[in-house]
Design a protein around this motif. Structure first.
Motif, short mmCIF file in Angstrom:
data_model
loop_
_atom_site.label_atom_id
_atom_site.label_comp_id
_atom_site.label_asym_id
_atom_site.label_seq_id
_atom_site.Cartn_x
_atom_site.Cartn_y
_atom_site.Cartn_z
N LYS A 33 -0.79 0.19 -7.43
CA LYS A 33 -0.94 -0.30 -6.06
C LYS A 33 -2.12 0.39 -5.39
O LYS A 33 -2.52 1.49 -5.77
CB LYS A 33 0.32 -0.04 -5.24
N ARG A 34 -2.64 -0.29 -4.38
CA ARG A 34 -3.70 0.32 -3.57
C ARG A 34 -3.11 1.52 -2.83
O ARG A 34 -1.99 1.45 -2.30
CB ARG A 34 -4.25 -0.70 -2.57
N CYS A 35 -3.88 2.60 -2.76
CA CYS A 35 -3.41 3.78 -2.04
C CYS A 35 -4.45 4.24 -1.04
O CYS A 35 -5.65 4.01 -1.21
CB CYS A 35 -3.03 4.92 -2.99
N ASP A 36 -4.00 4.88 0.04
CA ASP A 36 -4.88 5.34 1.12
C ASP A 36 -4.97 6.86 1.11
O ASP A 36 -3.95 7.56 0.99
CB ASP A 36 -4.34 4.87 2.47
N ARG A 60 0.84 -1.20 0.00
CA ARG A 60 0.00 0.00 0.00
C ARG A 60 0.87 1.24 0.00
O ARG A 60 1.96 1.26 0.56
CB ARG A 60 -0.92 0.01 1.23
N VAL A 61 0.36 2.28 -0.60
CA VAL A 61 1.06 3.56 -0.63
C VAL A 61 0.07 4.66 -0.26
O VAL A 61 -1.14 4.44 -0.18
CB VAL A 61 1.67 3.83 -2.02
N THR A 62 0.60 5.86 -0.05
CA THR A 62 -0.25 7.01 0.24
C THR A 62 -0.68 7.65 -1.08
O THR A 62 0.14 7.86 -1.98
CB THR A 62 0.51 8.04 1.09
N CYS A 63 -1.96 7.95 -1.17
CA CYS A 63 -2.45 8.62 -2.37
C CYS A 63 -1.88 10.04 -2.43
O CYS A 63 -1.95 10.80 -1.45
CB CYS A 63 -3.97 8.70 -2.36
N ASN A 64 -1.30 10.41 -3.54
CA ASN A 64 -0.82 11.79 -3.76
C ASN A 64 -0.78 12.07 -5.25
O ASN A 64 -1.25 11.25 -6.06
CB ASN A 64 0.55 12.01 -3.11
N THR A 86 0.20 9.36 -7.87
CA THR A 86 -0.56 8.11 -8.04
C THR A 86 -2.04 8.34 -8.36
O THR A 86 -2.75 7.36 -8.61
CB THR A 86 -0.48 7.25 -6.76
N ASN A 123 -7.45 6.63 -8.50
CA ASN A 123 -6.15 5.98 -8.39
C ASN A 123 -5.69 5.53 -9.77
O ASN A 123 -6.28 4.62 -10.38
CB ASN A 123 -6.24 4.78 -7.44
N SER A 140 -9.63 3.87 1.19
CA SER A 140 -8.57 3.17 0.49
C SER A 140 -9.02 2.85 -0.92
O SER A 140 -10.15 2.39 -1.14
CB SER A 140 -8.20 1.88 1.23
#
Length: 262
Positions: free
Chosen positions: A147-150, A115-119, A122, A143, A179
């Motif tokens: 990868k899934r982002c939060d 998982r990564v941070t949404c920014n 991405t 997204n 997410s």
């Protein structure tokens, strides 16, 4: 006195005759064994006879018992064979499966390492005006990564050359972090102004410092920090949007309807 003497002599003769008769009978019994055994009185000697004669018969019976004991030994051998079979069954315990190692979640797409941070690197951000509620705008984040982002917290917005970001509407905080799997979208609502008309011409009243803005940058929060990485630009309508000091935003929401509730 002359009469008594002959009487005693006669008694003695009778006694002697009886003794001779008994002796003759005894000799006859010795010579004829079958005749004596047929008489009832012949059982008396058998009771007083020594046990040695019957001892041979008892010994024979004992030999038979000895043979039966030998048969018992064979039965014991059979029991031993049964025990051996039990040992063979015990060896089956070696088929018990070995415990498998616990999964590390390395291939799990929802694992923390995946998982990564949404920014801005991405996701893609768009902004559009809505008719209801009035003076509101909808932000959509999609997204675009692999990868899934939060999405943590709420969007930090910068209209034009503003030096501060709008406050968040506290009641809009969701129960969990939003997410996004690759391709999924999330939303946030923006209350642009407190006026009724919300026109971009500068009127509208309600909030102080009303103005029209034509550019917008969206910044993201991290898990434990306000800096979640690079921001993203969102295009506004050509005529711009009217904002004032009542400008507020919601937390990131999973659905469009939740984002436009406030």
């Amino acid at each position: 006195m002359s009469i008594a003497a002959p009487t005693r002599s006669r008694v003695r003769l009778l006694t002697a005759a009886a003794t001779v008769a008994l002796a003759a009978l005894s000799l006859t019994a010795c010579n004829n064994g079958d005749g004596v055994r047929d008489e009832g009185a012949s059982q008396q000697p058998s009771k007083s006879a020594p046990a040695g004669g019957d001892s041979g018969k008892d010994t024979s019976a004992g030999s038979t018992t000895g043979d039966n004991t030998g048969t018992g030994t064979d039965t014991g051998t059979g029991t031993g064979t049964g025990t051996g079979s039990g040992n063979g069954t015990g060896s089956g315990a070696t088929t018990k499966p070995k415990p498998q190692p616990a999964s590390t979640g390395k291939n799990n797409p929802t694992a923390a390492a995946s998982r990564v941070t949404c920014n801005g690197s991405t996701v893609k951000v768009t902004a559009q005006s809505v008719s209801r509620p009035v003076n509101h705008m909808l932000l959509t984040v999609t997204n675009t990564g692999s990868k899934r982002c939060d999405l943590y917290g709420y969007p930090a917005l910068r209209f034009g050359e503003a030096q501060s970001v709008p406050p968040v509407i506290d009641d809009s905080q969701p129960q969990a972090v939003v997410s996004l799997s690759p391709g999924q979208s999330a939303y946030a609502g923006v209350a642009l102004s407190g006026g009724d008309d919300g026109g971009g011409g500068g009127g509208g009243g309600g909030g102080a410092n009303g103005r029209t803005e034509k550019t917008l940058e969206v910044f993201f929060q991290g898990r434990n920090t306000n800096d979640g990485g690079p921001g993203a630009k969102a295009a506004l309508p050509a005529k711009g949007v009217y904002v004032d000091d009542s400008l507020k935003v919601t937390y990131w929401q999973q659905s469009m309807s939740d984002a436009l509730t406030w």
